[in-house]
Motif scaffolding. Structure first.
Motif, mmCIF file in Angstrom:
data_model
loop_
_atom_site.group_PDB
_atom_site.id
_atom_site.type_symbol
_atom_site.label_atom_id
_atom_site.label_comp_id
_atom_site.label_asym_id
_atom_site.label_seq_id
_atom_site.Cartn_x
_atom_site.Cartn_y
_atom_site.Cartn_z
ATOM 1 N N UNK A 18 -7.725 15.543 -9.566
ATOM 2 C CA UNK A 18 -9.116 15.608 -10.024
ATOM 3 C C UNK A 18 -9.718 14.219 -10.189
ATOM 4 N N UNK A 19 -8.890 13.230 -10.508
ATOM 5 C CA UNK A 19 -9.360 11.852 -10.673
ATOM 6 C C UNK A 19 -9.386 11.084 -9.361
ATOM 7 N N UNK A 20 -9.124 11.750 -8.243
ATOM 8 C CA UNK A 20 -9.173 11.098 -6.940
ATOM 9 C C UNK A 20 -7.966 10.243 -6.638
ATOM 10 N N UNK A 21 -6.857 10.491 -7.325
ATOM 11 C CA UNK A 21 -5.637 9.703 -7.119
ATOM 12 C C UNK A 21 -4.669 10.501 -6.260
ATOM 13 N N UNK A 22 -4.234 9.906 -5.151
ATOM 14 C CA UNK A 22 -3.312 10.607 -4.260
ATOM 15 C C UNK A 22 -1.977 9.882 -4.102
ATOM 16 N N UNK A 23 -1.804 8.756 -4.795
ATOM 17 C CA UNK A 23 -0.559 7.998 -4.710
ATOM 18 C C UNK A 23 -0.165 7.548 -6.118
ATOM 19 N N UNK A 24 1.131 7.670 -6.435
ATOM 20 C CA UNK A 24 1.678 7.140 -7.680
ATOM 21 C C UNK A 24 2.718 6.078 -7.324
ATOM 22 N N UNK A 25 2.518 4.878 -7.846
ATOM 23 C CA UNK A 25 3.462 3.776 -7.615
ATOM 24 C C UNK A 25 4.455 3.767 -8.763
ATOM 25 N N UNK A 89 4.941 9.896 -18.642
ATOM 26 C CA UNK A 89 4.281 9.532 -19.900
ATOM 27 C C UNK A 89 3.690 8.131 -19.838
ATOM 28 N N UNK A 90 4.054 7.347 -18.812
ATOM 29 C CA UNK A 90 3.561 5.974 -18.688
ATOM 30 C C UNK A 90 2.515 5.834 -17.578
ATOM 31 N N UNK A 91 1.979 6.937 -17.091
ATOM 32 C CA UNK A 91 1.000 6.898 -16.001
ATOM 33 C C UNK A 91 -0.270 6.150 -16.404
ATOM 34 N N UNK A 92 -0.744 5.297 -15.498
ATOM 35 C CA UNK A 92 -2.035 4.622 -15.669
ATOM 36 C C UNK A 92 -2.650 4.430 -14.294
ATOM 37 N N UNK A 93 -3.945 4.661 -14.188
ATOM 38 C CA UNK A 93 -4.648 4.372 -12.937
ATOM 39 C C UNK A 93 -4.744 2.868 -12.745
ATOM 40 N N UNK A 94 -4.561 2.394 -11.514
ATOM 41 C CA UNK A 94 -4.711 0.978 -11.225
ATOM 42 C C UNK A 94 -6.198 0.666 -11.067
ATOM 43 N N UNK A 95 -6.785 -0.120 -11.960
ATOM 44 C CA UNK A 95 -8.233 -0.339 -11.912
ATOM 45 C C UNK A 95 -8.704 -1.033 -10.645
ATOM 46 N N UNK A 97 -7.164 -0.765 -7.559
ATOM 47 C CA UNK A 97 -6.706 -0.122 -6.328
ATOM 48 C C UNK A 97 -7.079 1.357 -6.356
ATOM 49 N N UNK A 98 -8.250 1.705 -5.833
ATOM 50 C CA UNK A 98 -8.729 3.095 -5.904
ATOM 51 C C UNK A 98 -7.727 4.074 -5.299
ATOM 52 N N UNK A 99 -7.561 5.200 -5.977
ATOM 53 C CA UNK A 99 -6.673 6.250 -5.478
ATOM 54 C C UNK A 99 -5.214 6.069 -5.837
ATOM 55 N N UNK A 100 -4.904 5.022 -6.624
ATOM 56 C CA UNK A 100 -3.499 4.734 -6.948
ATOM 57 C C UNK A 100 -3.317 4.694 -8.460
ATOM 58 N N UNK A 101 -2.292 5.380 -8.927
ATOM 59 C CA UNK A 101 -1.843 5.257 -10.315
ATOM 60 C C UNK A 101 -0.438 4.671 -10.296
ATOM 61 N N UNK A 102 0.002 4.189 -11.444
ATOM 62 C CA UNK A 102 1.336 3.605 -11.533
ATOM 63 C C UNK A 102 2.051 4.136 -12.762
ATOM 64 N N UNK A 103 3.361 4.173 -12.690
ATOM 65 C CA UNK A 103 4.157 4.564 -13.851
ATOM 66 C C UNK A 103 5.507 3.878 -13.772
ATOM 67 N N UNK A 104 6.194 3.817 -14.893
ATOM 68 C CA UNK A 104 7.545 3.285 -14.925
ATOM 69 C C UNK A 104 8.537 4.308 -14.389
#
Length: 451
Positions: A18-25, A89-95, A97-104
């Motif tokens: 829903x937030x337009x994120x299709x990749x998790x780093x 639990x550590x997910x954050x959108x990368x401000x 890099x559109x479409x990418x979130x990151x987590x540990x």
């Protein structure tokens, strides 16, 4: 129900989509604190959570030049895997890099289903368990410095400080930062949720400091690790280089990694404060200081982990190279800031910016805990300007001496874990050996023409 069908994971996938994120780093720290990672398409996230992502364990044993050091459990074992599962639990959108979130990522050894011996995050967890058994909950505030460099074709290094301004310590704005690097970086790191609070230009040209808020020790280490990765990524995005190298230039000072440390007791009160205690400090605080001083030579191997680290030391550098402590004294290795009450804390000024946040914090806590358990008092605090070898013992002045001290400090090594300590010593001794074989520019300049 399989992990693929977990309602919690489904909610994460739906929210990300829903937030337009299709990749998790998915990122995790290696032995030296560099981020290792894999980009996972959101559609594959449930499978990654269920089965994990396979990485060769020897990534922990790989040098910055790409060589694999023969650490036990790597080459000798046929290069087995570790398993990394996203910690959602550590997910954050990368401000940036559109479409990418990151987590540990959580690292396990498939052979044992337990932590990998070299996992820095799990090492810190193990030390925190020992602190909890003592009724203590460590709270840490990290302070990190770094240099921003811009391309300089034709120069020996290929990079120069950005900008080459002098005398701009404790400033902000365009006078010392005409590219507005600091302000832009602060805002993006805030949006990443790293708990950054302040920033300023530091002592030397192109040198910056950004402070993070204090929090529970593992969270502080997580944020410091992600902070370093983010700063380097943002610099590269703009064609620059941010380096946390301890001392990148011979004509400039080094970059520090200072830790502010306090502990909460089981009631949530600051265990380091005692108005009736000596210097307004509790017995636990004073014993922690004594422990850090006693184990400082071994701690240097984690706080100052590179060959280059020891070029930061020396008189009048404000980098501690003597084993001492003082009350609001920045020339001491351990400084006790003037706040008391809820703000009572210690500041370890030993570390340099190249330190792995997890190992620096784990080592500091282990030394403090050993001091608390031993119950010994520290010597009288330093008064006046330090750096007097007649008053205080000298820290190891090169990496080999620090590694020898870590190997000899059986109490600290036991608390950190034999397997970790053996791996770390093997990896770092290889670094020293490679450096000793390398012919430097200084040697050629000094000897080639006249000899």
């Amino acid at each position: 129900m399989s992990a693929h069908d977990s309602p919690d994971i489904r909610r994460h996938v739906e929210r990300l989509t829903a937030d337009g994120i299709d990749v998790v780093r998915v990122i995790y720290p290696d032995l030296i604190g560099t981020d290792r990672a894999r980009d996972v398409l959101v559609d594959h996230l449930p499978s990654a959570c269920a089965h994990g992502l396979a990485f060769c364990r020897a990534v922990y044993h790989t040098t910055p030049q790409g060589d694999v050091v023969p650490v036990a459990g790597g080459l000798d074992a046929g290069l087995p895997d570790v398993c990394v599962r996203p910690d959602l639990s550590t997910l954050s959108a990368l401000p940036w890099e559109p479409g990418v979130a990151t987590c540990l990522g959580e690292v396990t050894d498939p052979a044992t289903s337990g932590p990998a011996a070299e996992s820095p995050r799990d090492l810190l967890r193990a030390v925190l368990d020992r602190c909890a058994a003592q009724g203590l909950r460590p709270v840490v505030g990290p302070e990190l410095e770094y240099f921003l460099l811009e391309p300089a074709p034709g120069t020996p290094a290929g990079w120069r400080r950005a900008p080459e301004v002098t005398g701009a310590v404790y400033t902000a704005g365009l006078r010392a930062d005409p590219g507005n690097h600091l302000l832009r970086t602060l805002r993006l790191l805030r949006d990443l949720g790293l708990g950054v609070i302040t920033g300023n230009h530091e002592f030397d040209g192109g040198q910056y400091e950004i402070n993070l808020t204090h929090s529970e020790a593992l969270d502080a280490a997580d944020r410091a690790f992600r902070f370093k990765a983010a700063v380097k990524e943002l610099a590269r995005k703009e064609g620059n280089l941010a380096t946390f190298m301890a001392k990148p230039f011979g004509d400039a000072g080094g970059s520090g990694f200072h830790l502010h440390l306090s502990c909460q007791d089981e009631e949530g009160d600051n265990a380091f404060d005692d108005p009736a205690g000596a210097h307004g400090l509790s017995a636990a605080a004073r014993h922690a200081v004594a422990g850090i001083l006693a184990h400082a030579p071994a701690l240097a191997a984690l706080a100052n982990p590179t060959v280059n680290s020891y070029k930061r030391f020396g008189p009048d550098t404000l980098a501690p190279w003597l084993i001492d402590w003082g009350l609001d004294n920045r020339s001491a290795m351990v400084r006790v800031p003037p706040e008391r009450g809820s703000g009572a804390r210690l500041e370890l000024r030993l570390g340099d910016a190249s330190a792995n946040p997890y190992l620096l914090i784990a080592g500091t806590l282990a030394a403090a805990l050993l001091g608390i358990q031993a119950g010994e008092e520290p010597p009288v605090p330093l008064e006046g300007y330090g750096y007097d070898t007649a008053r205080s013992a000298v820290l190891p002045m090169d990496l080999t001496a620090a590694l020898d001290a870590l190997e000899a400090d059986t109490a600290l090594a036991e608390l950190l874990g034999k397997d970790f300590t053996t791996s770390y010593l093997t990896y770092k001794r290889n670094e020293v050996e490679r450096f000793q074989r390398h012919v430097t520019d200084w040697e050629f300049t000094e000897y080639a023409y006249h000899l």
